[in-house]
Design a protein around this motif. Structure first.
Motif, PDB file in Angstrom:
ATOM      1  N   GLU C 497       0.877  -0.882  -0.141  1.00  0.00           N
ATOM      2  CA  GLU C 497      -0.308   0.145   0.063  1.00  0.00           C
ATOM      3  C   GLU C 497       1.283   1.002  -0.067  1.00  0.00           C
ATOM      4  OE1 GLU C 497      -3.475  -2.358   2.922  1.00  0.00           O
ATOM      5  OE2 GLU C 497      -2.346  -0.344   3.574  1.00  0.00           O
ATOM      6  N   ALA C 498       1.474   1.499   1.134  1.00  0.00           N
ATOM      7  CA  ALA C 498       2.814   1.853   0.722  1.00  0.00           C
ATOM      8  C   ALA C 498       3.876   2.570  -0.118  1.00  0.00           C
ATOM      9  CB  ALA C 498       4.076   2.321   2.044  1.00  0.00           C
ATOM     10  N   PHE C 499       3.801   1.294  -1.011  1.00  0.00           N
ATOM     11  CA  PHE C 499       4.387   1.422  -2.208  1.00  0.00           C
ATOM     12  C   PHE C 499       3.736   2.680  -3.223  1.00  0.00           C
ATOM     13  CE2 PHE C 499       5.667   0.139  -6.710  1.00  0.00           C
ATOM     14  CZ  PHE C 499       6.910  -0.509  -7.147  1.00  0.00           C
ATOM     15  N   GLN C 500       2.197   1.940  -3.103  1.00  0.00           N
ATOM     16  CA  GLN C 500       1.130   2.510  -4.095  1.00  0.00           C
ATOM     17  C   GLN C 500       1.362   3.668  -3.844  1.00  0.00           C
ATOM     18  OE1 GLN C 500       0.787   1.208  -6.976  1.00  0.00           O
ATOM     19  NE2 GLN C 500       0.317  -1.669  -6.649  1.00  0.00           N
ATOM     20  N   VAL C 501       0.938   4.308  -2.786  1.00  0.00           N
ATOM     21  CA  VAL C 501       0.652   5.159  -2.429  1.00  0.00           C
ATOM     22  C   VAL C 501       1.747   6.762  -3.214  1.00  0.00           C
ATOM     23  CG1 VAL C 501       0.301   7.323  -1.198  1.00  0.00           C
ATOM     24  CG2 VAL C 501      -0.294   5.114  -0.580  1.00  0.00           C
ATOM     25  N   MET C 502       2.772   6.316  -2.460  1.00  0.00           N
ATOM     26  CA  MET C 502       4.400   6.564  -3.232  1.00  0.00           C
ATOM     27  C   MET C 502       4.463   6.562  -5.177  1.00  0.00           C
ATOM     28  SD  MET C 502       8.280   5.223  -3.236  1.00  0.00           S
ATOM     29  CE  MET C 502       8.058   3.523  -3.802  1.00  0.00           C
ATOM     30  N   VAL C 503       3.850   5.030  -5.674  1.00  0.00           N
ATOM     31  CA  VAL C 503       4.268   5.369  -7.384  1.00  0.00           C
ATOM     32  C   VAL C 503       3.343   6.292  -7.532  1.00  0.00           C
ATOM     33  CG1 VAL C 503       5.324   3.616  -7.417  1.00  0.00           C
ATOM     34  CG2 VAL C 503       2.772   3.359  -7.833  1.00  0.00           C
ATOM     35  N   ARG C 504       1.892   6.128  -6.878  1.00  0.00           N
ATOM     36  CA  ARG C 504       1.062   7.794  -7.642  1.00  0.00           C
ATOM     37  C   ARG C 504       1.021   9.012  -7.196  1.00  0.00           C
ATOM     38  NH1 ARG C 504      -3.141   3.783  -5.954  1.00  0.00           N
ATOM     39  NH2 ARG C 504      -3.098   4.799  -4.166  1.00  0.00           N
ATOM     40  N   ALA C 505       2.285   8.983  -6.302  1.00  0.00           N
ATOM     41  CA  ALA C 505       2.520  10.547  -5.643  1.00  0.00           C
ATOM     42  C   ALA C 505       4.078  11.133  -6.436  1.00  0.00           C
ATOM     43  CB  ALA C 505       2.247  10.824  -4.073  1.00  0.00           C
ATOM     44  N   THR C 506       4.325   9.557  -7.585  1.00  0.00           N
ATOM     45  CA  THR C 506       5.876   9.824  -7.609  1.00  0.00           C
ATOM     46  C   THR C 506       5.247  10.010  -9.506  1.00  0.00           C
ATOM     47  OG1 THR C 506       6.715   8.947  -5.396  1.00  0.00           O
ATOM     48  CG2 THR C 506       8.301  10.066  -7.633  1.00  0.00           C
ATOM     49  N   PRO C 507       5.750  10.813 -10.232  1.00  0.00           N
ATOM     50  CA  PRO C 507       5.873  11.136 -11.253  1.00  0.00           C
ATOM     51  C   PRO C 507       6.221   9.852 -12.026  1.00  0.00           C
ATOM     52  CG  PRO C 507       5.227  12.832 -10.805  1.00  0.00           C
ATOM     53  CD  PRO C 507       5.938  12.561 -10.146  1.00  0.00           C
ATOM     54  N   ALA C 508       8.618   9.704 -11.991  1.00  0.00           N
ATOM     55  CA  ALA C 508       9.110   8.769 -12.635  1.00  0.00           C
ATOM     56  C   ALA C 508       8.835   7.473 -12.181  1.00  0.00           C
ATOM     57  CB  ALA C 508      10.310   9.526 -11.207  1.00  0.00           C
ATOM     58  N   MET C 509       7.690   7.344 -10.914  1.00  0.00           N
ATOM     59  CA  MET C 509       8.300   5.959 -10.494  1.00  0.00           C
ATOM     60  C   MET C 509       6.267   5.780 -11.309  1.00  0.00           C
ATOM     61  SD  MET C 509       8.777   5.587  -6.509  1.00  0.00           S
ATOM     62  CE  MET C 509      10.866   4.740  -6.695  1.00  0.00           C
ATOM     63  N   ALA C 510       5.771   6.555 -11.986  1.00  0.00           N
ATOM     64  CA  ALA C 510       4.640   6.259 -12.342  1.00  0.00           C
ATOM     65  C   ALA C 510       4.474   4.612 -13.137  1.00  0.00           C
ATOM     66  CB  ALA C 510       3.610   7.410 -13.084  1.00  0.00           C
ATOM     67  N   ASP C 511       5.078   4.281 -13.653  1.00  0.00           N
ATOM     68  CA  ASP C 511       4.330   2.790 -14.361  1.00  0.00           C
ATOM     69  C   ASP C 511       5.453   1.486 -13.536  1.00  0.00           C
ATOM     70  OD1 ASP C 511       4.600   4.842 -16.912  1.00  0.00           O
ATOM     71  OD2 ASP C 511       6.835   4.143 -17.314  1.00  0.00           O
ATOM     72  N   LEU C 512       5.281   1.722 -12.280  1.00  0.00           N
ATOM     73  CA  LEU C 512       5.562   0.894 -11.391  1.00  0.00           C
ATOM     74  C   LEU C 512       4.049   0.216 -11.183  1.00  0.00           C
ATOM     75  CD1 LEU C 512       8.435   1.938  -9.905  1.00  0.00           C
ATOM     76  CD2 LEU C 512       8.427   0.506 -12.202  1.00  0.00           C
ATOM     77  N   GLU C 513       4.543  -1.413 -10.866  1.00  0.00           N
ATOM     78  CA  GLU C 513       2.886  -1.973 -10.062  1.00  0.00           C
ATOM     79  C   GLU C 513       3.711  -2.779  -9.123  1.00  0.00           C
ATOM     80  OE1 GLU C 513      -0.674  -1.634 -10.146  1.00  0.00           O
ATOM     81  OE2 GLU C 513       0.035  -0.458 -12.150  1.00  0.00           O
ATOM     82  N   TRP C 514       2.879  -3.103  -8.238  1.00  0.00           N
ATOM     83  CA  TRP C 514       3.993  -3.756  -7.319  1.00  0.00           C
ATOM     84  C   TRP C 514       4.276  -4.805  -7.124  1.00  0.00           C
ATOM     85  CZ3 TRP C 514       6.287  -3.221  -2.917  1.00  0.00           C
ATOM     86  CH2 TRP C 514       6.351  -4.560  -2.072  1.00  0.00           C
ATOM     87  N   ALA C 515       3.154  -5.703  -8.354  1.00  0.00           N
ATOM     88  CA  ALA C 515       3.647  -7.034  -8.651  1.00  0.00           C
ATOM     89  C   ALA C 515       4.331  -7.251  -9.985  1.00  0.00           C
ATOM     90  CB  ALA C 515       1.575  -7.712  -9.389  1.00  0.00           C
TER      91      ALA C 515
END
Lengths: 184, 429, 541
Positions: C497-515
């Motif tokens: 969940e922390a990861f998902q919050v992070m990638v949504r808020a961080t444009p450089a990480m937008a493509d990432l999925e936890w899985a």
């Protein structure tokens, strides 16, 4: 040798066992340099000169020391470990100093059939050594050898660079006496 | 050293004609005997013409496997301009064999001439003669011959002014039977452990230094000058269709006249052993013969009427190998003989393949234990099973080499094993 | 490997009855793996280029071939029909195992490899339950191959994986086979030891217990180990590793295959450094400064107190550690934004570099931290100028930097000093609040390596005392600051969940999925989705 060694045979000079000098420098001499360059000139890679140079060290010193392996490794851009790997594969490179007379008794099948074990035993008794050991006076090292390629002349015994054929236990003392008289 | 025994048959002195003549070792002596005439002929021929003649002659490799020499040369690439190599396999070390040594120490120029002709045929610019390191006196003779031939222009730049150049280098082994195996030899020559490699790559595609290479035995190469000089039909006057020519026989063991004899291929083995070599000494009977060097199957005294051709020896259940019969008379403990042979192969295994590294040693240990009187009947089954396990499963045939004599001795002299195991006694008389 | 080759032409063959199409340069052993058949192997190792075909345990039957063929060394061919388990193939395999046991000491009860030994496994598989061996065994003893590696010659099966790793991958020809035949053994030059920085891999490639790390010797039985997929934290390469633990202690690190990062390998620095750095005093409960003294307290009280104090902060400085996880750095940044501290710096310990020539992407990099890229991504600046300056009278917030090597009085004058970390250096003890957080080994999270590859690590150890992942602690603080602590804003409770919050808020990480980050990681800005759980060719059974 009074004349230059022809490069074609520079890596194949196993003739100096009787004159070997354990202290002689391997490559830090005019002869050593000549031998090294002549051998290197015959192969497209430096590594291929490894057996000829191990043979040269064996011939000059009577055995191949750690120092010899290191200095050959350096000349051929190999690691000392690699040189040790190759040197230890082959039985002819002595890993320890040997006696002045290096006696190899073939005990393989044809010689075995013709009493080689008795010949070997007699050599050991007369020289007072155990297989591979050098006698206290530094004269003799006796080892059991695999086929020396003289099966029709069993038992075959090689002493330094000379073959003795049809050797029987009875001839052993005479052969040993001959060694000290006129060299081998 | 005088050559010990000569056979006087006119037809069988192709390779050995000048053995025993010290002058034949020198270049001048060799030229007086017609030396290097075949080289002159070969220099006027195209490489493929030479290969063709050798193919037609039916010459087969004399190192043990009997592969047709001309065919082997034919595998070499035809284009010029790339380095090709010839390795002369002078690492003779099959127990029982001592023919290459004789060729080199009596008629080194014959072999050199053969090397040069073969090199021309396969477009090689450099020949390495890989000689057994133990052959000190032989190497002395060979070296002198090579240097003499160089100085007279037979080897080196523009051989005899032909514009074709070829170097020869004498290279010493250092005590490893496996260096006599084709790929083991090449590994060793390149400055490595003499470890055989998996084929492919075949030597003709990728041999020493990554270049196309042919490896030929000394006796094979020594047979070539005669063929080139006299033609393939001349060579085919001897032997059979499948095994033409003559062969040096290395006869050792319990014989009245052991030694080296050149004979037409096909002479019955019994004739070689009894007529040529005089049978076993002291009136003893022959008990067993290993006909082709220590890696070939045993024959009993009753099986010696076989034709000594590649096909004939195979039909007899053995193999021509290096044509090196080791004769054992009735006083021989065959178990002890087999143990000694097994011990040799264990000592010489390069150690790569598990079957060979561990299996040869295990066999030697079992045989030693039986010899020491501690055998059990189940050891015989284990030995048979090891024969299965060591056959055809390794990179090279060293493991198979111990199986051939072992399995045949178990088959043919089982009583010897049983007697040692059950009574701790030998069946030899 | 077959999975990545796109240019080679495809050929179809049949292995144990299953049809498969693979590129023509695939070996039979690899093709078999693709249909789920693991042919036994010793000398073959997918990470070592040469295929000497010398162990002969991978022999298979190929229709039309008179002899069994080593499947490692034979390339697939159109129409090939392979039987890996025919009677003859099984018999050959059984005999190899029996022969390997001829001189093997059978000292499994004291062997470190027991339980993960390919000789044991195959012996069991081929039912070598009774021995026909009547002979005395050859005894060769043991030898020191390196300062930290022992060689048990009697257990060695001379597969030469170690020798070929050193020669072909480390390109350091310092380990060799000495002697020959049954007397052969692995050796260095007499008197020398291996000092290559990647030597530890020879222990990993050893299929039996011949090569062992001395610091693991007799430490644990394999079956007692807990194994956790993780990422090596000792430099910015981020080698994929497995952390082996026993009773909540890390006993060793092993490389985990990742063809994009470290192949099958890792460096020796990484192996040792984590274990060493695992020691030392840890804060095990939140500590609050009361009457000049640090007093332990519970999390609820501590967070409420800290949140209240943070509301008063308007200016100050921030220090982070490149050892902190992406999620922790993200929530630290979020917290700093909330309280109005801009910027922030981190220091990266520097060390000597070492490169693995046979897989040059794998380097021990100068940056001795796993997540400098992650710290930069979240707006922290690398700071190379010696020690951090004293905050003076300003506030200071520190995330996981141990504040070692600083003067004892550092930060003593700060208006508010928040220390979120897992080490108690003298400077850290000057904090008003010490919030104990887990090390990476005690939590789940991600690091971003030197080339922007985001990689997940899993929890290998139980946290020390009340220590919690920094992202969890910081997220709670953020939510307390947002809504005054009445629980209206949910803080994540799972790393995902922390990861998902992070990638949504961080444009450089937008493509990432936890899985999709999965076990192999994913590159930032890469549109190509990683294949989750892609299988590596197997080293062992």
């Amino acid at each position: 040798m009074s004349r230059r060694i022809h490069p074609s045979v520079a890596g194949a000079q196993p003739f100096q066992l009787a004159e070997r000098d354990p202290e002689a420098p391997l490559f830090e001499s005019a002869e050593g340099q000549e031998r090294l360059q002549a051998v290197l000139s015959r192969y497209p890679t430096k590594q291929a000169a490894l057996l000829p140079l191990l043979g040269y060290a064996n011939e000059l010193h009577g055995w191949v020391s750690k120092q010899d392996m290191e200095s050959i490794a350096e000349r051929l851009d190999l690691t000392p470990a690699y040189v040790w790997s190759v040197a230890s594969f082959y039985t002819m490179y002595n890993k320890h100093p040997i006696g002045r007379h290096f006696i190899q008794v073939c005990t393989n099948i044809s010689c075995h059939l013709n009493g080689a074990q008795r010949v070997l035993k007699r050599f050991l008794e007369e020289t007072g050594t155990r297989p591979g050991e050098t006698s206290e006076d530094g004269r003799y090292t006796v080892i059991e050898a695999e086929c020396l390629g003289a099966c029709g002349f069993a038992t075959a015994v090689q002493i330094n660079d000379e073959y003795h054929e049809n050797v029987t236990p009875e001839r052993v003392s005479q052969i040993l006496a001959g060694l000290d008289g006129n060299g081998s | 050293m005088a050559y010990p025994y000569r056979d006087d048959r006119e037809t069988t002195t192709v390779l050995s004609r000048h053995m025993g003549e010290p002058e034949a070792r020198t270049l001048s002596g060799w030229l007086e005997r017609g030396g290097y005439e075949a080289l002159g002929t070969a220099l006027e021929m195209e490489p493929d013409e030479i290969t063709e003649i050798v193919k037609e002659s039916g010459l087969r490799g004399r190192g043990g496997a009997g592969f047709p020499t001309g065919m082997k040369w034919g595998f070499m690439p035809k284009e010029n301009g790339r380095a090709h190599y010839l390795c002369c396999n002078a690492d003779e070390s099959e127990p029982g064999a001592f023919k290459d040594r004789e060729i080199m120490r009596w008629t080194p120029h014959l072999m050199i001439e053969g090397c040069l002709i073969a090199a021309r045929a396969i477009r090689a610019g450099h020949v390495y003669i890989y000689v057994r390191g133990e052959f000190f006196p032989v190497v002395r003779v060979l070296n002198q011959a090579v240097v003499e031939a160089y100085e007279a222009g037979y080897i080196g730049r523009s051989v005899l002014g032909s514009g074709w150049s070829c170097d020869i280098t004498v290279h010493l082994g250092a005590g490893a039977y496996i260096a006599g195996e084709e790929t083991g030899l090449m590994s060793s020559l390149m400055g490595g452990r003499a470890e055989p490699w998996m084929k492919p790559p075949f030597p003709a595609a990728r041999g020493i230094f990554g270049a196309p290479t042919t490896v030929n035995n000394v006796e094979t190469l020594a047979s070539v000058p005669g063929i080139v000089a006299n033609g393939s039909a001349w060579y085919r006057q001897w032997g059979s269709d499948e095994s033409p020519g003559t062969k040096l026989w290395c006869c050792s063991g319990h014989l009245v006249k052991p030694g080296n004899y050149e004979l037409e291929l096909g002479v019955p083995l019994s004739e070689i052993i009894y007529d040529v070599c005089g049978g076993a000494p002291d009136g003893k009977r022959v008990r067993a013969v290993i006909p082709g060097g220590s890696s070939t199957p045993f024959l009993t005294a009753d099986e010696l009427d076989c034709e000594t051709t590649y096909e004939g020896m195979q039909a007899a259940g053995s193999s021509l190998g290096t044509a090196s019969p080791i004769v054992m008379d009735e006083s021989t403990c065959l178990l002890s003989a087999m143990r000694r042979i097994a011990q040799f192969y264990a000592h010489e295994s390069c150690g790569q393949c598990v079957q060979c590294r561990e299996g040869t040693e295990w066999i030697a240990k079992i045989l030693r234990r039986i010899e020491d009187g501690d055998g059990e009947m189940k050891d015989i089954d284990t030995l048979y099973d090891l024969c299965e396990q060591l056959t055809g499963r390794t990179i090279c045939v060293l493991a198979d080499s111990v199986v051939f004599p072992l399995r045949s001795s178990l088959d043919k002299f089982r009583d010897e094993y049983e007697s040692h195991i059950q009574q701790d006694a030998c069946t030899a008389t | 490997m077959y999975g990545n080759v796109k240019t080679a032409e495809l050929v179809s063959l049949r292995i144990d009855g299953t049809e498969i199409s693979v590129p023509s340069n695939t070996s039979v052993i690899e093709a078999a793996e693709a249909v789920g058949v693991l042919v036994p192997r010793y000398c073959y190792h997918p990470g070592i280029p040469s295929r000497p075909a010398q162990c002969r345990v991978c022999l298979v039957e190929i229709e039309g071939q008179p002899k069994l063929q080593p499947s490692c060394n034979i390339s697939v061919q159109e129409g090939m029909v392979v039987h890996t388990a025919s009677e003859e193939a099984r018999s050959a395999r059984r005999s190899v195992i029996e022969l390997l046991l001829v001189n093997h000491p059978l000292d499994c009860p004291i062997c470190d490899a027991a339980g993960q030994c390919m000789l044991q496994d195959y012996a069991f598989e081929t039912r070598q339950l009774a021995s026909r061996l009547n002979e005395e065994k050859l005894v060769m003893g043991r030898d020191r191959i390196a300062e930290d590696i022992l060689y048990f010659a009697d257990r060695c099966i001379i597969c030469t994986r170690c020798v070929r790793f050193m020669r072909e991958v480390a390109e350091d020809d310092a380990l060799i086979v000495a002697q020959r035949g049954y007397r052969a053994y692995i050796d260095t030059f007499p008197g020398a030891v291996l000092d290559n920085p990647f030597r530890g891999n020879i222990v990993d490639v050893c299929p039996v217990g011949a090569l062992v790390h001395e610091d693991f010797l007799f430490k644990a039985r394999f079956w007692d180990l807990d194994q956790t997929a993780s990422v090596c934290p000792s430099c910015s390469t981020g080698c994929n590793v497995t952390i082996d633990t026993v009773e909540n202690q890390i006993v060793r690190l092993k490389p985990r295959h990742n063809s994009e990062v470290n192949s099958y390998w890792m460096c020796d620095h990484g192996r040792k450094h984590l274990i060493m750095s695992n020691r030392g005093l840890r804060p095990e409960a939140p500590l609050l400064r009361r009457d000049g003294k640090l007093v332990p307290t519970g999390w609820g009280e501590a967070l409420t107190w800290v949140a209240e104090r943070l509301r008063e902060v308007s200016r100050g400085m921030a220090i982070v550690s490149p050892h902190a996880a992406n999620e922790s750095l993200f929530y630290f940044r979020t917290l700093l934004d909330r309280i109005g501290i801009a910027g922030g710096t981190f220091r990266v310990e520097q060390g000597e570099e070492a490169i693995l020539p046979g897989f040059p992407k794998l380097q021990l990099r100068a940056d001795r931290a796993p997540n400098a890229s992650g710290a930069e991504l979240h707006g922290f600046e690398r700071f190379d100028g010696g020690a951090h300056s004293d905050p003076g009278g300003d506030a200071v917030a520190v995330l996981e930097d141990p504040l070692g090597e600083l003067p004892d009085e550092w930060g003593r004058e700060a208006s508010f000093f928040l220390y979120v970390g897992n080490r108690l250096s003298p400077a850290a003890r000057n904090a008003h609040a010490i919030l104990p957080v887990t090390t990476f080994a005690e939590m789940e999270g991600t690091f971003t390596n030197f080339e922007g590859r985001v990689q997940r690590f899993h929890q290998a150890l139980q946290p020390a005392g009340l220590a919690r992942p920094a992202w969890l602690v910081l997220a709670r603080l953020v939510s307390l600051l947002e809504d005054g602590g009445d629980g209206g804003v949910a803080a994540p409770t799972l790393a995902s969940e922390a990861f998902q919050v992070m990638v949504r808020a961080t444009p450089a990480m937008a493509d990432l999925e936890w899985a999709s980050v999965g076990l192999k990681g994913a590159r930032l800005g890469s549109t190509e989705a990683a294949v989750p759980h892609a299988q590596a060719p197997a080293e062992g059974a």
